[in-house]
Scaffold this active site. Structure first.
Site, mmCIF file in Angstrom:
data_model
loop_
_atom_site.group_PDB
_atom_site.id
_atom_site.type_symbol
_atom_site.label_atom_id
_atom_site.label_comp_id
_atom_site.label_asym_id
_atom_site.label_seq_id
_atom_site.Cartn_x
_atom_site.Cartn_y
_atom_site.Cartn_z
ATOM 1 C CE LYS A 15 -69.367 86.428 48.032
ATOM 2 N NZ LYS A 15 -68.006 87.284 47.757
ATOM 3 N NE ARG A 90 -69.616 83.887 41.602
ATOM 4 C CZ ARG A 90 -68.707 83.704 42.562
ATOM 5 N NH1 ARG A 90 -69.132 83.227 43.656
ATOM 6 N NH2 ARG A 90 -67.451 83.927 42.520
ATOM 7 N NE ARG A 129 -59.839 84.129 50.406
ATOM 8 C CZ ARG A 129 -60.817 84.497 49.565
ATOM 9 N NH1 ARG A 129 -61.735 84.348 50.192
ATOM 10 N NH2 ARG A 129 -60.759 84.452 48.345
ATOM 11 N NE ARG A 162 -60.252 81.104 47.203
ATOM 12 C CZ ARG A 162 -61.784 81.800 47.116
ATOM 13 N NH1 ARG A 162 -62.486 81.813 48.121
ATOM 14 N NH2 ARG A 162 -62.193 82.225 46.196
ATOM 15 N NE ARG A 173 -61.757 85.512 43.234
ATOM 16 C CZ ARG A 173 -61.183 85.454 43.994
ATOM 17 N NH1 ARG A 173 -59.732 85.580 44.199
ATOM 18 N NH2 ARG A 173 -61.610 85.680 45.558
HETATM 19 P P1 AP5 Z 1 -64.056 86.257 52.870
HETATM 20 O O1 AP5 Z 1 -64.982 86.252 53.734
HETATM 21 O O2 AP5 Z 1 -63.263 84.840 52.311
HETATM 22 O O3 AP5 Z 1 -64.626 86.766 51.465
HETATM 23 P P2 AP5 Z 1 -65.687 86.346 50.275
HETATM 24 O O4 AP5 Z 1 -66.579 87.490 50.110
HETATM 25 O O5 AP5 Z 1 -66.187 85.026 50.775
HETATM 26 O O6 AP5 Z 1 -64.863 86.296 48.800
HETATM 27 P P3 AP5 Z 1 -64.522 85.259 47.872
HETATM 28 O O7 AP5 Z 1 -63.249 85.555 47.432
HETATM 29 O O8 AP5 Z 1 -64.694 83.843 48.641
HETATM 30 O O9 AP5 Z 1 -65.671 85.103 46.999
HETATM 31 P P4 AP5 Z 1 -65.534 84.682 45.624
HETATM 32 O O10 AP5 Z 1 -66.846 85.009 45.192
HETATM 33 O O11 AP5 Z 1 -64.336 85.609 44.674
HETATM 34 O O12 AP5 Z 1 -64.947 83.392 45.901
HETATM 35 P P5 AP5 Z 1 -65.851 82.023 45.682
HETATM 36 O O13 AP5 Z 1 -65.341 80.941 46.532
HETATM 37 O O14 AP5 Z 1 -67.409 82.178 45.832
HETATM 38 O O15 AP5 Z 1 -63.020 87.060 53.109
HETATM 39 C C1 AP5 Z 1 -61.984 87.619 52.182
HETATM 40 C C2 AP5 Z 1 -60.655 87.940 53.122
HETATM 41 O O16 AP5 Z 1 -61.013 89.219 53.876
HETATM 42 C C3 AP5 Z 1 -60.195 86.834 54.274
HETATM 43 O O17 AP5 Z 1 -58.917 86.980 54.697
HETATM 44 C C4 AP5 Z 1 -60.862 87.372 55.548
HETATM 45 O O18 AP5 Z 1 -60.187 87.147 56.656
HETATM 46 C C5 AP5 Z 1 -60.675 89.059 55.569
HETATM 47 N N1 AP5 Z 1 -62.062 89.852 55.892
HETATM 48 C C6 AP5 Z 1 -63.195 89.363 56.058
HETATM 49 N N2 AP5 Z 1 -63.956 90.275 56.706
HETATM 50 C C7 AP5 Z 1 -63.271 91.376 57.021
HETATM 51 C C8 AP5 Z 1 -63.173 92.491 57.903
HETATM 52 N N3 AP5 Z 1 -64.488 92.819 57.992
HETATM 53 N N4 AP5 Z 1 -62.225 93.281 58.014
HETATM 54 C C9 AP5 Z 1 -61.059 92.958 57.561
HETATM 55 N N5 AP5 Z 1 -60.798 91.813 56.860
HETATM 56 C C10 AP5 Z 1 -61.816 90.973 56.464
HETATM 57 O O19 AP5 Z 1 -65.633 81.477 44.235
HETATM 58 C C11 AP5 Z 1 -64.639 81.056 43.646
HETATM 59 C C12 AP5 Z 1 -64.395 80.588 42.135
HETATM 60 O O20 AP5 Z 1 -65.438 79.547 42.086
HETATM 61 C C13 AP5 Z 1 -65.196 81.586 41.172
HETATM 62 O O21 AP5 Z 1 -64.416 82.377 40.854
HETATM 63 C C14 AP5 Z 1 -65.867 80.745 40.223
HETATM 64 O O22 AP5 Z 1 -64.629 80.356 39.397
HETATM 65 C C15 AP5 Z 1 -66.341 79.615 40.777
HETATM 66 N N6 AP5 Z 1 -67.779 79.902 41.329
HETATM 67 C C16 AP5 Z 1 -68.135 79.803 42.668
HETATM 68 N N7 AP5 Z 1 -69.413 79.887 42.783
HETATM 69 C C17 AP5 Z 1 -69.902 80.373 41.220
HETATM 70 C C18 AP5 Z 1 -70.960 80.541 40.628
HETATM 71 N N8 AP5 Z 1 -72.214 80.766 41.392
HETATM 72 N N9 AP5 Z 1 -70.993 80.810 39.315
HETATM 73 C C19 AP5 Z 1 -70.060 80.371 38.673
HETATM 74 N N10 AP5 Z 1 -68.790 80.237 39.152
HETATM 75 C C20 AP5 Z 1 -68.741 80.163 40.566
#
Ligand code: AP5
Length: 220
Positions: A15, A90, A129, A162, A173
């Site tokens: 994402k 989410r 990552r 991270r 997660r």
């Molecule tokens: P990346 O693009 O970073 O993946 P992502 O889908 O963004 O995954 P996240 O881990 O950031 O999502 P998340 O929802 O767990 O975290 P968030 O920050 O929102 O890609 C991941 C890896 O794959 C990278 O190394 C990339 O290079 C690689 N990759 C990408 N595409 C690829 C491909 N095609 N082929 C190969 N490799 C590839 O949330 C973190 C925390 O914040 C949550 O756990 C929670 O505590 C809090 N939080 C955030 N938002 C909320 C909310 N709305 N409600 C409650 N808590 C929240």
């Protein structure tokens, strides 16, 4: 006002990687609630101090806190032409809140793109990552490594891992995703705004799929 795009998908779906590029291409802001929270943690604000333990463990931050963050960010003038939401909503409560907010502000329904990936690939994506500590560029030491170990190709910034990219937090997660976020697929399907995009293959190919979808659906 233009529409809001929501990128849905499990942790590691890509994402953030995709939202950064697509937002730049469309000239609209990329709003990641995870990035906003991590910045608050780095700056040790009240929000950051309150949220840190939950984020590090991989648990969700309370809905009221997140909805407040999203509302404040979406009210900024740069969102008038649309925005990409990454990591929000989410939970069903967050999706209800967003629906009300978009109605109140005359924006109508969001366009929701679910990035489909196999669960098996997610663990490797997340443990590998690394993120630039200055510009936020995302790498993967297995699949998309930087040219120089630990250094960002774009601005020479230091790459960091991270705190929630360890196996235990990743398991939490993924569980939170299954229990709280995956019901959004049905929520948005019932509203006829959900579209699936294949999230496998090279990142550039996925960007093409997303952009061609957005363009053919007359998003802007
Ligand atoms: P990346 O693009 O970073 O993946 P992502 O889908 O963004 O995954 P996240 O881990 O950031 O999502 P998340 O929802 O767990 O975290 P968030 O920050 O929102 O890609 C991941 C890896 O794959 C990278 O190394 C990339 O290079 C690689 N990759 C990408 N595409 C690829 C491909 N095609 N082929 C190969 N490799 C590839 O949330 C973190 C925390 O914040 C949550 O756990 C929670 O505590 C809090 N939080 C955030 N938002 C909320 C909310 N709305 N409600 C409650 N808590 C929240």
């Amino acid at each position: 006002m233009s529409q809001i795009l929501v990128f849905l998908g499990p942790p590691g779906a890509g994402k953030g990687t995709q939202a950064r590029v697509v937002a730049k291409e469309l000239g609209i802001p990329h709003i990641s609630t995870g990035d906003i929270l991590r910045e608050a943690v780095r700056e040790k604000t009240g929000l950051g101090l309150a949220a840190k333990a939950k984020i590090d463990k991989g648990e969700l931050v309370p809905d009221e806190v997140i909805c407040g963050i999203a509302e404040e960010r979406l009210s900024k003038p740069d969102c008038v032409g649309g925005a990409i939401l990454d990591g929000f909503p989410r939970t069903i409560a967050q999706a209800d809140f967003l629906e009300g907010l978009l109605q109140r502000t005359g924006r109508g329904k969001p366009l929701v793109l679910n990035i489909d990936v196999a669960t098996e690939s997610v663990l490797r994506r997340l443990t590998g990552r690394r993120t630039c500590s200055t510009c936020g560029e995302i790498y993967n030491i297995y699949m998309n490594p930087p040219r120089q170990d630990g250094i960002c190709n774009k601005d020479g910034g230091r790459l960091i891992q991270r705190a929630d990219d360890n196996e235990e937090a990743i398991r939490t997660r993924l569980k939170a995703y299954e229990e709280d976020t995956s019901p959004l697929i049905d929520f948005y399907k019932r509203r006829n705004v959900l579209h699936h995009v294949d999230g496998s293959g090279e990142p550039e190919a996925i960007t093409e799929r997303l952009l061609s979808f957005v363009k053919t659906h007359d998003y802007l």
